[in-house]
Scaffold this active site. Structure first.
Site, PDB file in Angstrom:
ATOM      1  N   SER A 412       0.816  -1.215   0.000  1.00  0.00           N
ATOM      2  CA  SER A 412       0.000   0.000   0.000  1.00  0.00           C
ATOM      3  C   SER A 412       0.849   1.263   0.000  1.00  0.00           C
ATOM      4  CB  SER A 412      -0.999   0.005   1.159  1.00  0.00           C
ATOM      5  OG  SER A 412      -0.428  -0.484   2.328  1.00  0.00           O
ATOM      6  N   HIS A 433      -3.081  -2.803  -5.726  1.00  0.00           N
ATOM      7  CA  HIS A 433      -3.377  -2.425  -4.352  1.00  0.00           C
ATOM      8  C   HIS A 433      -4.870  -2.582  -4.071  1.00  0.00           C
ATOM      9  CE1 HIS A 433      -3.604   0.909  -1.102  1.00  0.00           C
ATOM     10  NE2 HIS A 433      -3.518  -0.282  -0.568  1.00  0.00           N
ATOM     11  N   GLU A 445      -6.239  -0.029  -6.973  1.00  0.00           N
ATOM     12  CA  GLU A 445      -5.222   0.846  -7.565  1.00  0.00           C
ATOM     13  C   GLU A 445      -4.226  -0.056  -8.299  1.00  0.00           C
ATOM     14  OE1 GLU A 445      -4.586   4.832  -4.828  1.00  0.00           O
ATOM     15  OE2 GLU A 445      -3.641   3.001  -4.143  1.00  0.00           O
ATOM     16  N   ASN A 483      -3.823   6.569  -0.299  1.00  0.00           N
ATOM     17  CA  ASN A 483      -3.198   6.718   1.014  1.00  0.00           C
ATOM     18  C   ASN A 483      -2.339   7.974   1.113  1.00  0.00           C
ATOM     19  OD1 ASN A 483      -4.450   4.537   2.094  1.00  0.00           O
ATOM     20  ND2 ASN A 483      -2.757   3.108   1.742  1.00  0.00           N
TER      21      ASN A 483
END
Ligand code: 3H9
Length: 703
Positions: A412, A433, A445, A483
């Protein structure tokens, strides 16, 4: 003859075919073509009946959404449908594919409906923030009953042909070719001299609700109970009510008035933006046109933990056999046990049959022997976030995997390029991801490394679609798109506590904004220890920046829900957390130690300081080319982090608010925290009076 509407003859039956690829959307050319064809066929005495069909992959999948927002060019769809319904000779719809929205409304205007096997009709307008505006809310209740029509219109999910037949929404499921079946149906209608059925004239299915509205009211209340501030579901239910209360013509007028209001609304613009953005997000501008994905018939997942298990379930759900590899037999058995337990919950809730459970578990195998991945077409690594461990695994995969295999990491935030360099084939490596729980969350992702080959990227996108995910192609940076922006938000959320807000106030401000959960409830759910470990390993700026409160909570063993305590207290059996005076005291003490004078903080300030920095980070992400388009960022946030759909994602919402305003507010907050300085791209666009949407490379379809 119109180029998008073809008419041919089969004896005394005319077959009208709409041919407007890719989905036969009912744009102006189709509407006028249909209008002209129907007028001619009406007046042609040699034609006894008409079959209406779609060429290619589907019967029309709706109105042409790209026309919304521009003045309507007559004839309107409603007008064409009324013309068809009024035809003095039988008109039979031959349905296949996805007759959705205006396409299904068109079918409801026909006198009978025959569908190919596998057809999935529906009225998904609600998902675009509108309602069926060409008679769907008035005809469907008359055809199948208002209580039955309600969930189809308010929920927007297409229904299987078998269910449509059961409900009476279609009249026959064709065994073979649907047009042939519709022609045969027409001949039967003629031979039996069946009277034409005009749905608008039917009263039988609404009579019961007219006499007693209570069942409908209860169904409407249930269908609109959880709309999260969306206007369209409520309008849909209201329009179905018109079908009960009003004569057809009056109901139609009221439906259309609601449609016109909704189509102009910011919510609908936001939802239409998301519709097109979702389709664009997986497109890669510089991918050669002829790039083909590699076939994937077998998958492998490294790591039987929560993520690995969830990812394996995605493959099994898609019917793709998957091998899970873990280092120890114990971890493997625990992982397989969790998967079986999760499927068991679906069975007990009636969402899956026991046979399905057996079939899916049958697709999942486990081993501690890494060489078992040798025949996998795609291998996804999902072990814990440590570069050395990942590099070691990729080094081994390089020796074992077949040459055509796609090697993906579920990291991540780690550097995908560095992981790729652990192999002799960095072109085969990329990031995939997934978001937790991986078997539920839609977002994926797809992280493109420097060396990732187009074919490998195309394969990952293709696999994502097979797993029913929403893929977004992003570049390599710390935290990728989602993130990295979350980090900008976390940084400010702790500062707000120190300056005077409480966790509950911050969370409530964001749930009022439309998030399903606030940042502190979310950290409690995910576990505070994750960020704490990263901060300890990589320094305080690694995960969301310094987090003095979270760090102290972790030192006290308060890791969130799993330990019963975090930012909140979690009592056994209680659903949410309750505020903890101990945490309030800790915050006050820490603020005092840091010399911060606490003050009253407004909800407005909370929203500005948590969301505007995310937008600014989004601007940097665009500037660096980590995301290809602002809409990609919106898709990440709506599908991965619960950003409210009605606002269209952070970047779309920023345009609605106005970039100059956001820039000014960030400059204001930057006086207190220089990190909040607006990003250069945000500054530039604001100066030029532009929005993020103006950066879009494709045609501005959703405008
Ligand atoms: C409506 O009908 C209003 C009426 O009630 C009232 C009127 C008065 N228009 O999704 P895909 C494009 S509202 C324009 O990748 P799939 C799409 O953008 C409408 N374009 O394929 C894409 O373009 P590109 C109600 C449309 O096989 C290409 O077609 N109907 C439309 O995965 C392929 O699409 C809906 O909401 C459209 N209506 O899925 C249905 N639909 O290649 C919306 C698609 O340039 N559509 N495009 O990226 C869908 O749900 C899916 O597209 C469908 C096919 C299931 C049909």
């Amino acid at each position: 003859m119109s180029s998008v509407v073809d008419v041919r003859r089969d004896g005394d039956i005319a077959v009208v075919t709409i041919d407007n690829p890719p989905v036969n959307a009912l744009g102006h050319a189709v509407r006028s073509g249909l209008h002209a064809a129907m007028r001619e066929l009406r007046d042609d005495a040699s034609v006894k009946a008409v079959v209406l069909a779609g060429a290619g992959r589907t019967f029309p999948a709706g109105a042409d959404i790209t026309e919304f927002g521009n003045p309507l060019q007559p004839p309107g769809l409603g007008e064409v449908i009324e013309q068809i319904e009024a035809m003095p000779k039988p008109v039979i719809a031959a349905l296949h594919g996805t007759p959705l929205g205006g396409g299904f409304e068109l079918a409801l205007g026909c006198h009978w409906r025959v569908a190919a096997k596998g057809t999935r009709p529906g009225l998904p307008e609600v998902k675009l923030g509108i309602l069926p505006g060409a008679g769907g809310t008035q005809r469907l209740p008359r055809l199948i009953g208002p209580v039955e029509a309600l969930p189809i219109i308010v929920g927007g999910e297409p229904i299987p042909a078998e269910r449509a037949l059961q409900l009476g929404a279609i009249d026959e499921i064709a065994e073979g070719d649907v047009i042939e079946a519709a022609i045969a149906f027409a001949r039967r209608v003629l031979a039996e001299k069946r009277p034409i059925v005009r749905v608008s004239e039917r009263e039988d299915k609404i009579a019961a609700a007219r006499a007693d509205r209570s069942a409908f009211e209860a169904a409407a209340a249930e269908a609109t109970a959880r709309t999260r501030g969306l206007e369209a579901p409520v309008a849909c239910a209201k329009a179905v009510g018109f079908a009960i209360d009003l004569p057809f013509a009056e109901g139609l007028k009221r439906e259309h008035a609601l449609f016109l209001d909704l189509v102009k609304s910011d919510q609908s613009k936001a939802q239409r933006h998301l519709f097109f953005a979702e389709r664009e997000a997986a497109k890669v501008a510089d991918m050669p046109k002829d790039t083909k994905p590699r076939p994937v018939v077998r998958a492998a997942v490294i790591g039987a933990g929560t993520m690995g298990g969830g990812i394996s379930m995605c493959f099994a759900n898609a019917g793709i056999p998957v091998t899970i590899v873990d280092a120890t037999e114990e971890a493997l058995q625990r992982g397989l046990g969790t998967i079986e337990k999760n499927y068991g919950i679906s069975v007990s809730r009636g969402r899956m049959s026991a046979d399905d459970l057996t079939a899916r578990m049958g697709l999942i195998s486990g081993t501690t022997d890494m060489t078992a991945v040798a025949d996998a077409d795609i291998i996804i690594e999902a072990v814990f976030e440590e570069m050395e461990v990942k590099r070691d695994i990729f080094g081994r995969l390089d020796r074992i995997a077949k040459p055509s295999a796609v090697l993906a990491t579920n990291t991540s935030y780690l550097d995908v390029n560095e992981i790729a360099r652990a192999t002799g084939r960095p072109g085969s490596v990329l990031g995939m991801h997934f978001f937790s729980p991986a078997n539920v969350m839609k977002l994926l992702e797809i992280v493109r490394g420097k060396a990732t080959e187009p074919e490998v990227l195309a394969t990952a996108i293709d696999v994502a679609r097979k797993l029913k995910k929403v893929p977004v192609v992003v570049g390599v940076c710390f935290g990728f798109v989602g993130n990295r922006m979350l980090r900008a938000r976390s940084l400010e959320s702790e500062r707000l506590l120190l300056e005077g807000a409480s966790p509950a106030q911050v969370d409530r401000a964001l749930t009022d904004f439309g998030f399903p959960m606030g940042p502190f409830a979310m950290i409690d759910l995910a576990g505070l220890d994750i960020g704490w470990r990263i901060r300890k390993a990589m320094g305080p700026t690694a995960d969301g920046g310094p987090a003095p409160i979270a760090d102290q909570l972790c030192e006290m063993g308060r890791f969130g829900q799993k330990t019963g305590r975090g930012f909140y207290i979690y009592e056994k059996g209680a659903r949410g957390g309750t505020p903890d005076p101990e945490v309030a005291a800790l915050i006050e003490r820490t603020a005092a130690d840091m010399g911060i004078v606490r003050r009253e903080i407004s909800d407005e300030e909370i929203v500005e300081r948590l969301i505007y920095p995310m937008i600014s980070e989004g601007a940097k992400i665009l500037d660096e080319g980590i995301a290809q388009r602002p809409g990609d960022i919106d898709i990440v946030w709506v599908n991965g982090y619960g950003f409210p759909v009605r606002l269209g994602g952070p970047m779309h919402w920023a345009d609605t608010v106005g970039l100059a305003h956001i820039r000014d507010r960030l400059r204001h907050w930057a006086q207190f925290n220089p990190a909040l300085q607006p990003a250069p791209l945000l500054e530039r666009l604001a100066d030029e009076g532009r929005g993020f949407a103006s950066l879009r490379t494709g045609r501005d379809k959703a405008a």
